[in-house]
Structures are given as C-alpha cells and as structure tokens.
Design an enzyme around this catalytic site. Sequence first.
Site, PDB file in Angstrom:
ATOM      1  N   ASP A  72       0.811  -1.210   0.000  1.00  0.00           N
ATOM      2  CA  ASP A  72       0.000   0.000   0.000  1.00  0.00           C
ATOM      3  C   ASP A  72       0.848   1.265   0.000  1.00  0.00           C
ATOM      4  OD1 ASP A  72      -2.732  -0.170  -0.231  1.00  0.00           O
ATOM      5  OD2 ASP A  72      -3.142   0.473   1.812  1.00  0.00           O
ATOM      6  N   GLY A 134     -13.418   7.506   1.276  1.00  0.00           N
ATOM      7  CA  GLY A 134     -14.309   6.497   1.831  1.00  0.00           C
ATOM      8  C   GLY A 134     -14.374   6.697   3.322  1.00  0.00           C
ATOM      9  N   ASP A 207     -21.569   6.846   7.819  1.00  0.00           N
ATOM     10  CA  ASP A 207     -22.124   6.625   6.487  1.00  0.00           C
ATOM     11  C   ASP A 207     -22.600   7.965   5.931  1.00  0.00           C
ATOM     12  OD1 ASP A 207     -23.932   6.017   4.291  1.00  0.00           O
ATOM     13  OD2 ASP A 207     -23.921   3.944   4.993  1.00  0.00           O
ATOM     14  N   ARG A 208     -22.002   8.376   4.785  1.00  0.00           N
ATOM     15  CA  ARG A 208     -22.332   9.702   4.243  1.00  0.00           C
ATOM     16  C   ARG A 208     -23.782   9.784   3.791  1.00  0.00           C
ATOM     17  NH1 ARG A 208     -17.452   8.639   5.137  1.00  0.00           N
ATOM     18  NH2 ARG A 208     -15.772  10.065   4.553  1.00  0.00           N
ATOM     19  N   GLU A 311      -8.211  -1.936  -6.958  1.00  0.00           N
ATOM     20  CA  GLU A 311      -6.936  -2.344  -6.377  1.00  0.00           C
ATOM     21  C   GLU A 311      -6.636  -3.814  -6.661  1.00  0.00           C
ATOM     22  OE1 GLU A 311      -6.540  -0.116  -2.282  1.00  0.00           O
ATOM     23  OE2 GLU A 311      -8.671  -0.345  -2.805  1.00  0.00           O
TER      24      GLU A 311
END
Length: 337
Positions: A72, A134, A207-208, A311
């Site tokens: 990463d 995120g 949580d948006r 990814e």
Amino acid sequence: PPVPEPAAIRAVGHRVVHGGEKFARSALVTDALLATIEECARLAPLHNPPNLAGIRAARDLLGGAAHAAVFDTAFHQTMEPAAYVYPLPYEWYERHGVRRYGFHGTSHLYVAHRAAALLGRPLDALRLVSLHVGNGASAAAVRDGRSVDTSMGFTPLEGLVMGTRCGWIDPAVPLFVMQQEGMDAEAMDRVLNKQSGLLGITGRHTDRRDLLRDAEEGDPRCRLARDVEVRSLKKIIGAYAALMGGLDCVVFTAGVGENAAVIRALALEGLGFLGIRLDPERNRRATGGQREEPITADDSPVPVLVVPTDEELVIAEDTLALVEGRFDRPDFRYSFS
C-alpha cells in the site's frame, strides 16, 4: 467461476499495508521478504501481522504457486525528503523511521493510470490530484506519473477528515485532553482512530448517506460535519495544485468519491479559478462511479473524473508480471493504462 484446484493456481497476489522504506514496488515473496515485512510490523501493528499470517497460510496451502506482495505504501516512495520528513527531531527518523509513508497507494496508482487513459494523454505529462474518499480518505498529488505528496502520513490517521479518524489536528489537543481527563495513550489512540472524524462531530454517523440526509433535513451537527469534510477536500485540491505548479485533472474514487455527488459538488464549488467548471447533471449521473466520464463542462480547462478504483486488478497484474519476468521491463504497461 468455480474455484480451481490448488495445483492449478499458478500465482497468488497479497496486499500488504506497510512496506516502510524497503519496498518501492511489488515483489515476489521469499523468506527474506517475509522477515522484512515482519520488521515493518512495528510501523503497522494492526495490519502487517494479519497480512503475514495470510501469506504464510497461502504458502502452506499453495506451496507450488508463486506469491507476490503488493504494498500500500509503495506508490508513495517516489516522494522527495521535503515531502516525507516531518519537522521533528531528525533522530526520530533515523532511529525509528518516523516519516510520512502514505497509504491507499494501489488505488491512487490505478486511478491515475485510468485517468490518463480516459483523457487520452500520457500520464507522465499530467499534474493530477487523486481523491480516495471512503471511511478512510487520502489524497495524492501525482506529477509525471509519480506521487509527489500524499495526505496520510506515518499512519493512516493523518490527513483528510474521515469517518472515524480525525485527520489533521493541532497535535497539542490530544496532550491537553489527556492531562485534563486523565486519559492514557491507549485510550487517546482509540478516540483519535475510532471515535473522531465525522462520527466525532455528529455523534452517530460515518455513512455519508445518513449524514447527508440528516444535513439536508437541517441537523446542525450533520451540516457541520459535511462542511468540515468538503472544506478539507477543497483545501487539499488547492494545496496540491500549488505544489505541482498547476492542475490538469482531479479524480474522485472509493465509496464516497464514487457515490456522493453532493460531496463532490461542494468540494469543487468555488474552484473556477483553478479551471474547474462542474456540470451538475453530469455530476449527478456519475453517482455509482460506472460512467468514467468527466463531471465537468465541455469547456472546463481542468476535467474532473469519477473513476471506480480497482486495487485487486493492480495486485493481479503486478503478480502476473512478476511471475512472467515482465515487471522490470521498460515496455511493461498495465491493461488499464
């Protein structure tokens, strides 16, 4: 598709969170490499040990397959010292490796390559800001195909406002509160990582979708959390444009970046001076991240893209290229480039 028989599996790619300064690229797994990943576990005690356990279990079960580690942190190893050295006692860097490492590198790599392909321009001629937003969030300044700065640092706690992580704050605040409330380091670490960010401001939301709904209905703390988040995104776009001497593209990715049109719109509001002219209808249609089209107007000097990250594809292609001996060749290209 059905899972193949173990003997048919030729190679396995493994995500490894932290490669420290040891790995600037993906690598085939050897006993020596595993020992180095174990050394880096002091920098990522919550992540590297499980990563190691997974690699070792896979090697035991699939001993005939090649195994590759995809880090990463690797994409950000192109940063210069001025970007990664902290203004702290230099001995901390020399003795303990205290520096900016950055994370989400595989995601930033993918969307940078994908953006260049979508724009029909060479990646090594672009100044690009990548926004992986995120529950965890990070930004990367990518110039000429190389990461020159990133918002996450020594740990994933630094940088943008996140779901439960605080991001950038005055470092004196935790010390002050620890003194005032008699907290120990473990308790403060838990607060900064698990009880801060949007959850800390709202008291209930990460949580948006829930946050934006309640903000729209007038909840003041949800509106405040929304505004704090978009302010951090707006600031990083401007900062990285200044750092790179201009801007050619902005890319949103990850769960919030791909799906929250309101967050994107508010983060880009007022950035016309940088050449960003949002098209509200295109931005609305891009929610879900499937279109891979600009959300800016046709006459916008700087396009903004919404690119679903992948990814897993990077891990798969790095692994195959390592096994086939193509990874070091100058003509190596990703399929998504």
